[in-house]
Design an enzyme around this catalytic site. Structure first.
Site, PDB file in Angstrom:
ATOM      1  CG  ASN A 177      -2.088  -1.036   0.944  1.00  0.00           C
ATOM      2  OD1 ASN A 177      -2.237  -1.553  -0.169  1.00  0.00           O
ATOM      3  ND2 ASN A 177      -2.840  -1.350   1.982  1.00  0.00           N
ATOM      4  NE  ARG A 217      -5.856  -7.497  -4.985  1.00  0.00           N
ATOM      5  CZ  ARG A 217      -6.580  -6.892  -4.051  1.00  0.00           C
ATOM      6  NH1 ARG A 217      -7.652  -7.450  -3.558  1.00  0.00           N
ATOM      7  NH2 ARG A 217      -6.241  -5.696  -3.622  1.00  0.00           N
TER       8      ARG A 217
END
Ligand code: EPU
Length: 420
Positions: free
Chosen positions: A23, A398
């Site tokens: 992130n 992912r």
């Protein structure tokens, strides 16, 4: 499609190296679009999400080279339009909007829809762009922001669940090339926002206050290429720490940053887990029996929503009642029904999950529904007796670099197989 087959009941032991943060990497990759000079980004985790972001940048005209964790991105020429269909497939890619608006004064992306964890609107991103003077239009599933010139402004970006991480990132990136001073109030304080600001400042931006709720950006005319090393992934760290505790093992997390994990460490310690700092590493092991604890997810520095599912797997093993309250994403409890298949006793009451912990878990076939839910199922499978099959592991790929390899290195019996 691939699955994991996990033979549970083996305590994890040994060392695992924490990868770069997903992130943090995603908006930093997007930020490289703000300059026509090359940028070098190190410690980028090899994940399907980062590869996907690389494809989006390429579709916008950037050249992207990915070699052993180092990305070189060169957006010499930038197209105002790319394969926006790609954006729809990965919500995190909405953060290309800020850089496109900053550099080209126009951005058009497909409106990201909701996902399994909740509604996920982008109204706060758009509010920020509007405050900078952009005109927003939504048409045919696309959202566009255009401006003749961006002008610095003071804005409040707090929403119903508190601050917004990618909203703060997006507006911060656009504002680096606006005229004058922008002040973002109720900005997200997450370490990923701080890392992005650090990269932007290395590119020549003037950003102060990142990491606090007030970020001040003084616009500059142009940004230059820069080099940056992405911070270690605090959610990956939390996941391995919880897995170590759940299996009653002893694991050293190499390169973990304790200062980004205060809330998680605090709750782990309350639950009977010892987390010790050893130089640049963290050592995690149990401190006797697990205890039930209550957890509420909150924006940073609160307990991260991205570690809520994993914590639930641990608390399912702790005798007593734990109440887990989800304050960021309203429907982020998809893992509850799957944990029940392994024998966990969990009830959902509004935004809370009531975990009646301490029942023995036993292996079963389960379905991964999103990234962190999948991680929770892997942890539960590692702690359960017998064999657990976690289906649809593309969700986990992912966001976790080589999770099966890293777990095997810790002694776990986990195999990647074609789904049957
Ligand atoms: N929200 C609004 N309006 C907006 C934006 C957000 O109401 O314009 C609400 C959301 O619906 C949610 C809350 O604000 O209730 C917080 O959402 P935020 O915008 O902070 O989430 P995000 O930036 O889209 C990032 C991470 C998520 C992580 C959240 C919260 C990336 C790529 N994604 O999403 O990560 O859960 O922050 O910390 O950085 C994950 O890694 O598994 C993941 C989902």
């Amino acid at each position: 499609m691939e699955s994991f087959l996990i033979k549970g009941g083996v305590p994890l032991h040994g060392e695992v190296t924490i990868s770069g943060s997903k992130n943090a990497a995603l908006p930093i990759m997007a930020a490289a679009l703000l300059t026509d000079e090359p940028c070098v980004i190190r410690q980028v985790p090899a994940l399907s999400d980062t590869r996907f972001m690389a494809r989006i940048l390429q579709s916008l005209g950037a050249t992207v080279k990915f070699e052993r964790g180092t990305l070189t991105i060169h957006a010499r020429k930038l197209r105002g339009h790319g394969d926006y269909e790609l954006v729809r497939q990965m919500r995190g890619s909405v953060c290309i909007m800020g850089p496109l608006l900053g550099r080209l004064k126009k951005a058009r992306v497909s409106l990201p829809g909701g996902c399994v964890i909740g509604a996920r609107p982008i109204n706060l991103h758009l509010k920020g762009f509007e405050a900078l003077g952009a005109k927003i239009e939504i048409e045919g599933g696309y959202v566009s922001a255009t401006a003749k010139k961006l002008n610095g402004a003071t804005m409040f970006l707090g929403g119903r669940a508190g601050s917004t991480v990618l909203g703060t990132a997006n507006v911060m990136m656009a504002a680096t090339l606006a005229g004058g001073v922008t002040v973002i109030e109720s900005a997200a304080c997450e370490p990923e926002v701080v890392d992005l600001a650090k990269f932007l400042n290395a590119m020549g931006a003037k950003i102060a206050g990142a990491g606090s709720p007030t970020i001040t950006i003084t616009g500059v005319k142009k940004l230059r290429g820069a080099e940056h090393e992405v911070i270690p992934d605090r959610i990956e760290t939390a996941t391995y720490a919880i897995a170590a505790a759940a299996t009653n093992g002893e694991v050293t997390l190499k390169g973990a940053r304790a200062e980004h994990l205060r809330a998680v460490i605090d709750k782990l310690e309350e639950a009977g887990v010892r987390v010790e700092r050893r130089g640049a590493n963290l050592l995690v092991r149990r401190n006797g029996r697990l205890k039930a604890v209550d957890v509420t997810t909150l924006p940073y520095p609160g307990f991260p929503t991205d570690a809520q599912a994993q914590m639930m797997s641990l608390l399912a093993l702790a005798p007593g009642i734990s109440i887990i309250t989800e304050r960021i994403f309203e429907s982020r409890f998809m893992h509850v029904s799957e944990l029940a298949r392994l024998g966990a006793d969990i009830e959902i009451e509004g935004p809370s999950a009531i975990v009646k912990g301490g029942r023995p878990l036993s292996g079963a076939p389960v379905m991964a529904s999103d990234l962190r839910a999948s991680a929770a199922l892997v942890i539960a499978g590692l702690a359960a007796k017998g064999v657990t099959q976690v289906n649809r592991v593309y969700h986990i790929d992912r966001g976790y670099e080589n999770i099966d390899g890293k777990l095997r290195q810790l002694g776990a019996r986990i195999q990647r197989v074609e789904e049957t």
